[in-house]
Design a protein around this motif. Structure first.
Motif, PDB file in Angstrom:
ATOM      1  N   GLN A  41      23.002  12.565  75.940  1.00 31.44           N
ATOM      2  CA  GLN A  41      23.899  11.405  76.086  1.00 31.44           C
ATOM      3  C   GLN A  41      25.246  11.835  76.651  1.00 31.44           C
ATOM      4  O   GLN A  41      25.810  11.161  77.511  1.00 31.44           O
ATOM      5  CB  GLN A  41      24.096  10.724  74.725  1.00 31.44           C
ATOM      6  N   PHE A  44      32.039  11.745  61.713  1.00 30.76           N
ATOM      7  CA  PHE A  44      33.481  11.729  61.492  1.00 30.76           C
ATOM      8  C   PHE A  44      34.154  11.165  62.743  1.00 30.76           C
ATOM      9  O   PHE A  44      33.772  11.490  63.851  1.00 30.76           O
ATOM     10  CB  PHE A  44      34.033  13.153  61.271  1.00 30.76           C
ATOM     11  N   LEU A 101      40.517  10.369  76.006  1.00 29.84           N
ATOM     12  CA  LEU A 101      39.836   9.126  76.396  1.00 29.84           C
ATOM     13  C   LEU A 101      39.019   9.404  77.652  1.00 29.84           C
ATOM     14  O   LEU A 101      39.416  10.212  78.483  1.00 29.84           O
ATOM     15  CB  LEU A 101      40.858   8.022  76.673  1.00 29.84           C
ATOM     16  N   PHE A 102      37.877   8.720  77.785  1.00 33.98           N
ATOM     17  CA  PHE A 102      37.054   8.927  78.982  1.00 33.98           C
ATOM     18  C   PHE A 102      37.710   8.194  80.149  1.00 33.98           C
ATOM     19  O   PHE A 102      37.775   6.965  80.143  1.00 33.98           O
ATOM     20  CB  PHE A 102      35.637   8.417  78.750  1.00 33.98           C
ATOM     21  N   MET A 148      35.926   5.236  82.047  1.00 35.45           N
ATOM     22  CA  MET A 148      35.495   4.039  81.325  1.00 35.45           C
ATOM     23  C   MET A 148      36.706   3.178  80.997  1.00 35.45           C
ATOM     24  O   MET A 148      37.803   3.687  80.784  1.00 35.45           O
ATOM     25  CB  MET A 148      34.825   4.431  80.002  1.00 35.45           C
ATOM     26  N   ARG A 191      27.395   2.703  71.405  1.00 33.74           N
ATOM     27  CA  ARG A 191      26.363   2.863  72.421  1.00 33.74           C
ATOM     28  C   ARG A 191      25.489   4.067  72.059  1.00 33.74           C
ATOM     29  O   ARG A 191      24.260   4.007  72.158  1.00 33.74           O
ATOM     30  CB  ARG A 191      27.079   3.105  73.744  1.00 33.74           C
ATOM     31  N   VAL A 192      26.152   5.138  71.609  1.00 32.52           N
ATOM     32  CA  VAL A 192      25.440   6.340  71.189  1.00 32.52           C
ATOM     33  C   VAL A 192      24.486   6.010  70.038  1.00 32.52           C
ATOM     34  O   VAL A 192      23.377   6.519  69.970  1.00 32.52           O
ATOM     35  CB  VAL A 192      26.470   7.410  70.744  1.00 32.52           C
ATOM     36  N   ARG A 193      24.935   5.099  69.160  1.00 36.31           N
ATOM     37  CA  ARG A 193      24.120   4.733  67.999  1.00 36.31           C
ATOM     38  C   ARG A 193      23.157   3.606  68.300  1.00 36.31           C
ATOM     39  O   ARG A 193      22.546   3.049  67.398  1.00 36.31           O
ATOM     40  CB  ARG A 193      25.038   4.356  66.840  1.00 36.31           C
ATOM     41  N   LYS A 194      23.062   3.220  69.593  1.00 37.28           N
ATOM     42  CA  LYS A 194      22.090   2.234  70.060  1.00 37.28           C
ATOM     43  C   LYS A 194      22.218   0.891  69.337  1.00 37.28           C
ATOM     44  O   LYS A 194      21.224   0.266  68.959  1.00 37.28           O
ATOM     45  CB  LYS A 194      20.670   2.784  69.914  1.00 37.28           C
ATOM     46  N   PHE A 253      33.157   2.976  64.510  1.00 36.66           N
ATOM     47  CA  PHE A 253      31.819   3.167  63.910  1.00 36.66           C
ATOM     48  C   PHE A 253      31.902   3.433  62.415  1.00 36.66           C
ATOM     49  O   PHE A 253      30.952   3.899  61.799  1.00 36.66           O
ATOM     50  CB  PHE A 253      31.043   4.269  64.647  1.00 36.66           C
ATOM     51  N   ARG A 292      38.757   3.830  68.870  1.00 36.39           N
ATOM     52  CA  ARG A 292      37.484   4.474  69.190  1.00 36.39           C
ATOM     53  C   ARG A 292      37.003   5.342  68.025  1.00 36.39           C
ATOM     54  O   ARG A 292      35.817   5.445  67.766  1.00 36.39           O
ATOM     55  CB  ARG A 292      37.659   5.328  70.460  1.00 36.39           C
ATOM     56  N   MET A 339      31.743  11.903  68.358  1.00 33.99           N
ATOM     57  CA  MET A 339      31.400  10.506  68.080  1.00 33.99           C
ATOM     58  C   MET A 339      29.896  10.311  67.941  1.00 33.99           C
ATOM     59  O   MET A 339      29.424   9.180  67.913  1.00 33.99           O
ATOM     60  CB  MET A 339      31.956   9.610  69.178  1.00 33.99           C
ATOM     61  N   GLY A 340      29.161  11.415  67.914  1.00 37.05           N
ATOM     62  CA  GLY A 340      27.734  11.312  67.614  1.00 37.05           C
ATOM     63  C   GLY A 340      26.815  11.406  68.816  1.00 37.05           C
ATOM     64  O   GLY A 340      25.598  11.229  68.680  1.00 37.05           O
ATOM     65  N   TRP A 359      26.448  10.282  80.124  1.00 31.44           N
ATOM     66  CA  TRP A 359      27.520   9.284  80.101  1.00 31.44           C
ATOM     67  C   TRP A 359      28.902   9.866  80.313  1.00 31.44           C
ATOM     68  O   TRP A 359      29.830   9.156  80.663  1.00 31.44           O
ATOM     69  CB  TRP A 359      27.486   8.520  78.769  1.00 31.44           C
ATOM     70  N   PHE A 361      31.842   3.371  73.027  1.00 33.42           N
ATOM     71  CA  PHE A 361      31.024   4.588  73.204  1.00 33.42           C
ATOM     72  C   PHE A 361      30.280   5.025  71.941  1.00 33.42           C
ATOM     73  O   PHE A 361      29.067   5.237  71.977  1.00 33.42           O
ATOM     74  CB  PHE A 361      31.893   5.723  73.755  1.00 33.42           C
ATOM     75  N   PRO A 362      30.957   5.151  70.796  1.00 32.51           N
ATOM     76  CA  PRO A 362      30.226   5.599  69.595  1.00 32.51           C
ATOM     77  C   PRO A 362      29.115   4.623  69.187  1.00 32.51           C
ATOM     78  O   PRO A 362      28.115   5.040  68.610  1.00 32.51           O
ATOM     79  CB  PRO A 362      31.305   5.648  68.512  1.00 32.51           C
ATOM     80  N   GLU A 390      27.863  16.217  66.103  1.00 35.50           N
ATOM     81  CA  GLU A 390      27.365  14.878  66.417  1.00 35.50           C
ATOM     82  C   GLU A 390      26.622  14.234  65.253  1.00 35.50           C
ATOM     83  O   GLU A 390      26.336  13.064  65.270  1.00 35.50           O
ATOM     84  CB  GLU A 390      26.489  14.892  67.683  1.00 35.50           C
ATOM     85  N   ARG A 399      30.727  14.400  71.560  1.00 37.25           N
ATOM     86  CA  ARG A 399      29.857  14.934  70.515  1.00 37.25           C
ATOM     87  C   ARG A 399      30.383  14.552  69.134  1.00 37.25           C
ATOM     88  O   ARG A 399      29.618  14.236  68.233  1.00 37.25           O
ATOM     89  CB  ARG A 399      29.731  16.446  70.657  1.00 37.25           C
TER      90      ARG A 399
END
Lengths: 261, 364
Positions: A175, B82, B91-92, B95, B106-109, B155, B151, A169-170, A179, B103-104, B78, A167
């Motif tokens: 999502q 920041f 860390l995930f 992945m 991908r979230v922002r497409k 972004f 990470r 990271m946005g 994910w 990841f950040p 979200e 969250r």
């Protein structure tokens, strides 16, 4: 490190319990291969004729197929509802959510015959008696506890900081769910799904109450068969059922082992 | 990712209460553009709660948080944009390193090509270009820490938040990564807010340090300012080591005053002096005293006897029993040390008026 060797008493009682669990199941294997025309042990030779009967009889095949479809639908209902419930309780994690989680176990706690009587009354009004949807719904709801238990267990091992990180990271809630959370708890969901499937697959009591002619599941056909004639085909069906269920449990075991790695 | 400008953050009268427990009490702080601010305090001082309020994971009971003047107090995490390095890195685990860093994005497409380029640049930045295909558990602690940094920076966030980023590492690695983190901050010029309980880390990394205790902001300033001119006993004690001299103000003169304790007189430099007759507390750092040779004089001098001592490699630490002040700790360089320490050895200590600082006695 010192390991304690089991004493003779422990060994013998473990053996007795194992026999107690296995004997009733193993007896149906020779019975299913009887050369006689009634439920009995084989006399002169082993025969697979009863398996042939089952696998060529349209009634048995229809019931197997129907049970399978109902179990698939019930599993879908239980997995979706149970997973969402477990995730919701986990995220909120208050005293009230503990209560909800306990409530979700009711279908396991309440005798299914009581539950079935209740369902019968409500389903009559909703026109769900003797319907595919009715049985799938009933099995789905009673399968939820298995999913809630396994998914909650998986979530207990999930690091809540991973959700915070996502969250931060946005990532939106969806999502994060898709994910981060779901990939981590998939083994728990699969495990719960397998149990929910088995639950529906061999459930009889509820079916006896809310289905009669159109919905005729496999356990129901075995039940009727035993009541009407002691056809050895039942033993063959039982063996097939045991093999199928054992297969599912082995699959579950395999998934658990993969998760543990 | 160079040439980016930092953003300014303002924390205004922030409080956070949990039932009857006050975690943060009325804290106001300003972080300038491109500044490296460290929140320093012992556990339970409220430093992490403040960071979580900035990140948006904890809702303040009172007060506001502004980014470049815009009120972001009610904004969910979200939508704050920041970057954050979590304690233990978060860390995930399912992945790869590259997927974690992506990841950040991908979230922002972001498109695949742009995403790949940025991930490569971020991994270059932390010198992990060759590790993109590994899983986090196949990396060492220091490498995982760098992945978390990449990470959090990939972004180009408005702010980078660091929650005890080095606490999981061993001492040598920690020093190495401290240098790297500092260089990284200089290179990318972003605003960093760091939380730590390690005073050395705070002093070496930060442009400015805010010291917290029991949820309150005790003092803030540049590291040297805090070390040289601690405002309170807590600050002097938490940041480095300090001796404390209790006494009564006997004389006041231009640029300082003198205290007396028993038969000993001590002069200290101060911009404004407390009234005559009041009780004061002076902080005196162990390294700011010297051994006096025969006939040598200093603005302040006392005689004492070594009670105990230890050898620390670069220096000796002596505990010297002194009349009227109890035991004073003094450190000497071992190289060319004027004495060979032993218990019971009598010696004379001297220090200048500027060496001691009057501090507020906030000890419990």
């Amino acid at each position: 490190m010192m390991t304690h060797q089991p004493g003779p008493f422990a060994r013998i009682s473990a053996g007795v319990v194992a026999l107690y669990l296995l004997l009733p199941i193993s007896i149906i294997i020779p019975v299913s291969m009887t050369d006689q025309r009634f439920l009995s042990l084989p006399k002169e030779a082993l025969s697979l004729q009863h398996y042939a009967t089952v696998l060529t009889s349209p009634e048995w095949l229809a019931s197997i197929w129907q049970s399978f479809l109902i179990a698939i639908a019930a599993t879908a209902i239980a997995v979706i509802a149970g997973t969402l419930c477990a995730i919701g309780c986990w995220r909120l994690s208050r005293r009230s959510t503990d209560l909800i989680r306990a409530l979700m176990l009711l279908p396991i706690i309440i005798p299914s015959i009581v539950y079935a009587i209740g369902l019968y009354r409500y389903f009559a009004g909703l026109d769900l008696l003797d319907r595919f949807m009715g049985v799938a719904l009933a099995h789905g709801v009673t399968g939820i506890p298995y999913v809630v238990i396994t998914v909650s267990t998986a979530l207990a091992a999930f690091d809540p900081r991973l959700e915070q990180a996502a969250r931060g990271m946005g990532a939106s809630l969806m999502q994060t769910l898709r994910w981060v959370i779901l990939p981590r708890i998939t083994p728990g969901i699969l495990s719960g799904g397998i149990f929910a499937f088995i639950h529906s697959w061999d459930e009889l009591v509820i079916v006896l109450f809310i289905a009669s002619r159109d919905v005729f599941t496999l356990p129901r056909r075995i039940w009727d068969g035993i009541n009407e004639n002691l056809d050895p085909a039942m033993a063959a069906v039982a063996v097939l059922l045991v093999v199928f269920t054992t297969g599912l449990l082995l699959l579950d075991l395999m998934l658990r082992r993969r998760r543990a790695e | 990712m160079s040439g980016a400008t930092g953003h300014a953050l303002a924390i205004e009268r922030l409080s956070k209460r949990y039932g009857s427990f006050t975690a943060v009490a009325d804290v106001s702080l300003a972080v300038g553009q491109g500044e490296f601010l460290t929140l320093l305090g012992p556990s339970g001082s409220g430093k992490t709660t403040i960071l979580m309020c900035i990140a948006g994971f904890v809702a303040p009971s009172e007060g506001a948080i502004r980014l470049d003047g815009r009120d972001i107090t009610a904004l969910p995490p979200e939508r704050r944009d920041f970057g954050m390095v979590f304690q233990g890195y978060a860390l995930f685990p399912h992945m790869t390193v590259a997927e974690n860093v992506a990841f950040p994005l991908r979230v922002r497409k972001l498109g695949a090509a742009e995403r790949e380029a940025k991930v490569r640049a971020a991994l270059d930045l932390v010198q992990l270009s060759a590790f993109g295909d590994r899983l986090p558990r196949q990396l060492s602690g220091g490498q995982q820490q760098r992945v978390a940094l990449a990470r959090a920076l990939v972004f180009e966030p408005a702010l980078l938040l660091l929650d005890e980023p080095l606490s999981a590492l061993d001492k040598k690695l920690r020093a190495e990564l401290q240098d790297e983190l500092k260089a990284l901050h200089r290179r990318i010029g972003r605003t960093f807010v760091n939380v730590t309980h390690d005073q050395e880390e705070a002093l070496s990394l930060s442009d400015r340090v805010a010291i917290l205790n029991h949820g309150k902001l005790i003092q803030q300033g540049a590291p040297a300012e805090l070390y040289e001119r601690p405002a309170t006993r807590f600050v002097a004690d938490f940041l480095g080591k300090s001796n404390f001299l209790h006494g009564t103000v006997r004389e006041v003169f231009a640029g300082g005053f003198a205290i007396g304790a028993g038969s000993t007189r001590v002069v200290t430099a101060a911009a404004d002096s407390p009234p005559l007759g009041s009780q004061v507390l002076l902080s005196l750092r162990p390294e700011k005293m010297a051994l006096l040779a025969e006939g040598e004089t200093a603005e302040n001098s006392v005689t004492g006897i070594i009670e105990s001592w230890s050898y620390l490699g670069a220096g000796y630490a002596l505990n010297v029993a002194v009349p009227d002040f109890g035991t004073l700790r003094i450190t000497l360089s071992t190289w060319n040390a004027p004495i060979a320490p032993r218990e019971g050895l009598a010696l004379r200590l001297g220090w200048s008026a500027a060496a001691s600082v009057p501090v507020l006695d906030d000890a419990p």
